[in-house]
Design a protein around this motif. Structure first.
Motif, short mmCIF file in Angstrom:
data_model
loop_
_atom_site.label_atom_id
_atom_site.label_comp_id
_atom_site.label_asym_id
_atom_site.label_seq_id
_atom_site.Cartn_x
_atom_site.Cartn_y
_atom_site.Cartn_z
N VAL A 43 -43.17 2.32 29.13
CA VAL A 43 -42.21 1.46 29.16
C VAL A 43 -40.68 2.52 28.30
N LEU A 44 -41.19 3.12 27.06
CA LEU A 44 -40.98 4.13 26.72
C LEU A 44 -40.48 5.45 27.72
N VAL A 45 -40.94 5.55 28.20
CA VAL A 45 -41.24 6.92 29.32
C VAL A 45 -40.13 6.76 30.45
N TYR A 46 -39.83 5.09 30.45
CA TYR A 46 -38.92 4.59 31.71
C TYR A 46 -37.40 4.42 31.71
N PHE A 47 -37.42 4.23 29.90
CA PHE A 47 -36.00 4.05 29.61
C PHE A 47 -35.49 5.33 28.79
N LYS A 48 -36.53 6.11 28.57
CA LYS A 48 -35.98 7.94 28.20
C LYS A 48 -35.59 8.07 26.93
N VAL A 49 -36.63 6.68 26.20
CA VAL A 49 -36.55 6.74 24.68
C VAL A 49 -36.89 8.01 23.87
N PRO A 50 -37.70 9.27 24.64
CA PRO A 50 -38.30 9.78 23.74
C PRO A 50 -36.89 11.07 24.45
N SER A 51 -36.72 10.86 25.72
CA SER A 51 -35.32 11.74 25.59
C SER A 51 -34.05 11.49 24.44
N MET A 52 -34.53 10.08 24.43
CA MET A 52 -33.21 10.28 23.76
C MET A 52 -32.99 9.94 21.97
N GLY A 54 -35.11 12.49 21.22
CA GLY A 54 -35.22 14.33 21.27
C GLY A 54 -33.50 14.47 20.58
N LYS A 55 -32.77 13.86 21.62
CA LYS A 55 -31.70 14.00 21.79
C LYS A 55 -30.87 13.68 20.48
N MET A 56 -30.80 12.46 19.26
CA MET A 56 -31.04 12.13 18.32
C MET A 56 -31.45 13.32 17.67
N LYS A 59 -29.15 15.82 17.67
CA LYS A 59 -27.43 15.63 17.38
C LYS A 59 -27.87 16.25 15.76
N ARG A 60 -28.82 15.56 15.22
CA ARG A 60 -29.50 15.09 13.55
C ARG A 60 -28.95 16.62 13.03
N ALA A 61 -30.05 17.21 13.96
CA ALA A 61 -30.27 18.99 13.55
C ALA A 61 -28.76 19.71 13.03
N ASP A 62 -28.22 19.54 14.80
CA ASP A 62 -26.92 20.06 14.52
C ASP A 62 -25.75 19.88 13.71
N ASP A 63 -25.50 18.46 13.14
CA ASP A 63 -25.63 17.92 11.82
C ASP A 63 -25.70 18.77 10.68
#
Length: 185
Positions: A43-52, A54-56, A59-63
């Motif tokens: 379910v986590l993979v289906y809803f792309k939680v790992p990519s989210m 990763g993006k978060m 984004k936090r790293a960029d911030d």
């Protein structure tokens, strides 16, 4: 012996041995937990939680990186301002030193001028005092002479009056009148 007993107790106490029956059965709780965990991961993979995530995290790293860059820029600006203020402080200190040196120089010149003026004033006062002393001496000498003359005239009058008779006095008066008459004409 102890380590063997500890190792045996740890291997004997695994959850797979706690359940009774076959492992791949719906009555086995371990198998159900494994299926739920796998389903949760899917379910986590289906809803792309790992990519989210990763993006978060990206984004936090960029911030964080932008905050670090901003902090570096602020630090450089602060160092520039600090150097500028230190330069200004040094210039102000140099100027203050020059002002103090100039003031000391002017004070020295003023002190020398005051000494010279004081010497001139003392010299003038000494001359005035000497003049007053010589004037007082001359006045005293004149007063003594006048007094001596007055006393001498008085004494001469007394002596002449005692020695002279009326006829001699008339002769002196006539001679004095004749002399004055000759000098006036």
């Amino acid at each position: 012996m102890r380590t063997l007993a500890t190792l045996l107790a740890l291997t004997a106490a695994t959850p797979a041995f706690a359940a009774s029956g076959p492992f791949f059965s719906l009555h086995n709780t371990n198998f159900i937990v494994l299926l739920a965990f796998i389903l949760f991961i899917l379910v986590l993979v289906y809803f792309k939680v790992p990519s989210m995530l990763g993006k978060m995290l990206d984004k936090r790293a960029d911030d964080i990186q932008s905050e670090l860059d901003e902090a570096r820029a602020l630090r450089e600006e602060a160092q520039t301002l600090l150097a500028s203020y230190e330069r200004k402080q040094k210039e102000v200190q140099d100027q203050a030193d020059r002002i103090v040196a100039h003031a000391k120089e002017e004070a020295g010149v003023a002190a020398e001028q005051a000494k010279a003026d004081l010497a001139k004033t003392i010299e003038r006062r000494l001359k005035a005092a000497e003049e007053q002393i010589s004037s007082a001496e001359a006045s005293a000498v004149k007063a003594v002479r006048d007094q001596a003359i007055t006393i001498a005239i008085g004494a001469a009058n007394d002596v002449i009056a005692k020695q002279m008779t009326a006829t001699e006095g008339n002769k002196l008066i006539d001679a004095a009148i004749a002399e004055v008459d000759a000098k006036l004409h």
